[in-house]
Design a protein around this motif. Structure first.
Motif, mmCIF file in Angstrom:
data_model
loop_
_atom_site.group_PDB
_atom_site.id
_atom_site.type_symbol
_atom_site.label_atom_id
_atom_site.label_comp_id
_atom_site.label_asym_id
_atom_site.label_seq_id
_atom_site.Cartn_x
_atom_site.Cartn_y
_atom_site.Cartn_z
ATOM 1 N N ASN A 13 0.852 -1.186 0.000
ATOM 2 C CA ASN A 13 0.000 0.000 0.000
ATOM 3 C C ASN A 13 0.883 1.230 0.000
ATOM 4 O OD1 ASN A 13 -2.568 -1.221 0.074
ATOM 5 N ND2 ASN A 13 -2.362 -1.584 2.257
ATOM 6 N N GLU A 14 0.511 2.213 -0.766
ATOM 7 C CA GLU A 14 1.289 3.441 -0.827
ATOM 8 C C GLU A 14 1.138 4.232 0.465
ATOM 9 O OE1 GLU A 14 1.474 7.548 -3.450
ATOM 10 O OE2 GLU A 14 0.453 5.797 -4.270
ATOM 11 N N GLN A 15 2.241 4.833 0.884
ATOM 12 C CA GLN A 15 2.238 5.670 2.073
ATOM 13 C C GLN A 15 2.870 7.002 1.729
ATOM 14 O OE1 GLN A 15 3.292 3.657 5.882
ATOM 15 N NE2 GLN A 15 4.019 2.058 4.515
ATOM 16 N N SER A 16 2.393 8.054 2.370
ATOM 17 C CA SER A 16 3.053 9.345 2.190
ATOM 18 C C SER A 16 4.253 9.395 3.137
ATOM 19 C CB SER A 16 2.094 10.500 2.474
ATOM 20 O OG SER A 16 1.688 10.489 3.823
ATOM 21 N N VAL A 17 5.296 10.098 2.714
ATOM 22 C CA VAL A 17 6.523 10.194 3.497
ATOM 23 C C VAL A 17 6.787 11.665 3.780
ATOM 24 C CG1 VAL A 17 9.001 9.731 3.552
ATOM 25 C CG2 VAL A 17 7.459 8.145 2.365
ATOM 26 N N ARG A 18 7.003 11.963 5.067
ATOM 27 C CA ARG A 18 7.401 13.310 5.486
ATOM 28 C C ARG A 18 8.678 13.183 6.286
ATOM 29 N NH1 ARG A 18 2.243 14.990 8.724
ATOM 30 N NH2 ARG A 18 2.343 12.769 9.133
ATOM 31 N N MET A 19 9.546 14.141 6.139
ATOM 32 C CA MET A 19 10.804 14.145 6.886
ATOM 33 C C MET A 19 10.643 15.054 8.103
ATOM 34 S SD MET A 19 12.491 12.015 5.145
ATOM 35 C CE MET A 19 14.092 12.113 5.950
ATOM 36 N N ALA A 20 11.354 14.696 9.178
ATOM 37 C CA ALA A 20 11.241 15.459 10.421
ATOM 38 C C ALA A 20 12.490 15.241 11.262
ATOM 39 C CB ALA A 20 10.006 15.006 11.193
ATOM 40 N N TYR A 21 12.589 16.033 12.326
ATOM 41 C CA TYR A 21 13.662 15.891 13.309
ATOM 42 C C TYR A 21 13.037 15.497 14.642
ATOM 43 C CZ TYR A 21 16.775 18.207 10.023
ATOM 44 O OH TYR A 21 17.510 18.509 8.916
ATOM 45 N N VAL A 22 13.706 14.623 15.375
ATOM 46 C CA VAL A 22 13.209 14.175 16.674
ATOM 47 C C VAL A 22 13.390 15.303 17.687
ATOM 48 C CG1 VAL A 22 13.517 12.509 18.542
ATOM 49 C CG2 VAL A 22 13.742 11.765 16.148
ATOM 50 N N GLU A 23 12.288 15.700 18.304
ATOM 51 C CA GLU A 23 12.294 16.738 19.347
ATOM 52 C C GLU A 23 12.412 16.123 20.740
ATOM 53 O OE1 GLU A 23 11.715 20.313 19.465
ATOM 54 O OE2 GLU A 23 12.432 20.203 17.401
ATOM 55 N N SER A 24 11.707 15.012 20.963
ATOM 56 C CA SER A 24 11.769 14.343 22.264
ATOM 57 C C SER A 24 11.326 12.895 22.114
ATOM 58 C CB SER A 24 10.900 15.058 23.309
ATOM 59 O OG SER A 24 9.531 14.915 22.990
ATOM 60 N N VAL A 25 11.771 12.076 23.057
ATOM 61 C CA VAL A 25 11.396 10.664 23.098
ATOM 62 C C VAL A 25 11.053 10.345 24.544
ATOM 63 C CG1 VAL A 25 12.138 8.287 22.697
ATOM 64 C CG2 VAL A 25 12.975 10.119 21.206
ATOM 65 N N ARG A 26 9.881 9.762 24.741
ATOM 66 C CA ARG A 26 9.430 9.428 26.095
ATOM 67 C C ARG A 26 8.990 7.974 26.124
ATOM 68 N NH1 ARG A 26 4.460 10.066 29.417
ATOM 69 N NH2 ARG A 26 3.251 10.296 27.520
ATOM 70 N N GLU A 27 9.471 7.222 27.118
ATOM 71 C CA GLU A 27 9.065 5.824 27.258
ATOM 72 C C GLU A 27 7.640 5.759 27.789
ATOM 73 O OE1 GLU A 27 11.547 2.887 28.977
ATOM 74 O OE2 GLU A 27 13.376 3.758 28.142
ATOM 75 N N VAL A 28 6.841 4.863 27.197
ATOM 76 C CA VAL A 28 5.456 4.640 27.607
ATOM 77 C C VAL A 28 5.197 3.131 27.619
ATOM 78 C CG1 VAL A 28 4.648 6.852 26.681
ATOM 79 C CG2 VAL A 28 4.570 4.807 25.232
ATOM 80 N N ILE A 29 4.053 2.757 28.146
ATOM 81 C CA ILE A 29 3.603 1.369 28.105
ATOM 82 C C ILE A 29 2.395 1.320 27.173
ATOM 83 C CG2 ILE A 29 2.585 -0.533 29.420
ATOM 84 C CD1 ILE A 29 5.502 -0.054 30.115
ATOM 85 N N ILE A 30 2.432 0.412 26.214
ATOM 86 C CA ILE A 30 1.290 0.202 25.329
ATOM 87 C C ILE A 30 0.500 -0.968 25.905
ATOM 88 C CG2 ILE A 30 0.549 -0.437 23.004
ATOM 89 C CD1 ILE A 30 3.184 0.864 21.998
ATOM 90 N N ASP A 31 -0.756 -0.723 26.234
ATOM 91 C CA ASP A 31 -1.630 -1.738 26.820
ATOM 92 C C ASP A 31 -2.526 -2.283 25.723
ATOM 93 O OD1 ASP A 31 -3.387 -3.308 28.224
ATOM 94 O OD2 ASP A 31 -4.080 -1.712 29.564
ATOM 95 N N ARG A 32 -2.328 -3.534 25.362
ATOM 96 C CA ARG A 32 -3.112 -4.144 24.283
ATOM 97 C C ARG A 32 -4.464 -4.654 24.774
ATOM 98 N NH1 ARG A 32 1.823 -7.341 21.669
ATOM 99 N NH2 ARG A 32 2.651 -5.642 20.447
ATOM 100 N N GLY A 33 -4.748 -4.502 26.039
ATOM 101 C CA GLY A 33 -6.031 -4.948 26.583
ATOM 102 C C GLY A 33 -6.000 -6.415 26.961
ATOM 103 N N GLN A 34 -6.900 -6.777 27.833
ATOM 104 C CA GLN A 34 -6.960 -8.162 28.307
ATOM 105 C C GLN A 34 -8.239 -8.818 27.802
ATOM 106 O OE1 GLN A 34 -5.986 -8.800 32.438
ATOM 107 N NE2 GLN A 34 -4.884 -6.868 32.522
ATOM 108 N N SER A 35 -8.127 -10.081 27.447
ATOM 109 C CA SER A 35 -9.274 -10.830 26.933
ATOM 110 C C SER A 35 -10.058 -11.509 28.049
ATOM 111 C CB SER A 35 -8.780 -11.891 25.945
ATOM 112 O OG SER A 35 -7.997 -12.860 26.630
ATOM 113 N N GLY A 36 -9.451 -11.670 29.207
ATOM 114 C CA GLY A 36 -10.085 -12.400 30.298
ATOM 115 C C GLY A 36 -9.715 -13.871 30.315
ATOM 116 N N VAL A 37 -9.005 -14.319 29.281
ATOM 117 C CA VAL A 37 -8.603 -15.722 29.198
ATOM 118 C C VAL A 37 -7.687 -16.083 30.368
ATOM 119 C CG1 VAL A 37 -7.288 -17.410 27.845
ATOM 120 C CG2 VAL A 37 -8.902 -15.884 26.717
#
Length: 150
Positions: A34-58
């Motif tokens: 699939n075609e994607q548009s590309v933009r160039m940029a400079y990194v201003e900041s990086v912050r660690e986070v937790i990605i929660d994918r959710g729980q199924s209850g299994v």
């Protein structure tokens, strides 16, 4: 009885399997070619986070079933066995929920970038690539998903 416990254990492990959905480097089959548009940029900041994918209850359900069966069959007969099964089910459910939560939490990065036109954008993705402040990066966008890459 042992076969039932083995089947429940296998079901719990398969229910807790984690796949990479939020990676800057992983594409699903429908995203390929699939075609994607590309933009160039400079990194201003990086912050660690937790990605929660959710729980199924299994994890909770499997832990409760295994805990109830194990404790109930280990302790005598009658009311003692029933009480042990209940306590085992509660403890197993708590342990199973904890295991599933740990399996569905993924380390991520919130990457804030400054586009060449001066606009700021923040993109959150899995922490599978390292980014440095001031580094030149690409933003790949398909209209719904944006990822930061080198």
């Amino acid at each position: 009885m042992k076969r039932l416990l083995i089947l429940l254990a296998i079901a719990s492990l398969s229910g807790c399997a984690v796949t990479s959905h939020n990676s800057g480097s992983v594409y699903s089959a429908r995203q390929a070619q699939n075609e994607q548009s590309v933009r160039m940029a400079y990194v201003e900041s990086v912050r660690e986070v937790i990605i929660d994918r959710g729980q199924s209850g299994v994890g909770t359900a499997t832990g409760a079933a295994l805990g109830g069966l194990a404790a109930g069959s280990a302790i005598g007969k009658g009311n003692g066995s029933v009480a042990a099964a209940i306590v085992g089910a509660v403890a197993g459910g708590i342990i199973g929920q904890s295991i599933e939560r740990d399996a569905t939490h993924v380390r991520g990065l919130e990457i804030t970038v400054r586009l060449d036109n001066g606009e700021l954008r923040a993109i959150t993705q899995e922490a599978d690539e390292a980014f440095q402040l001031g580094e030149r990066v690409r933003l790949l966008s398909n209209g719904r998903t944006t990822r930061v890459t080198h």
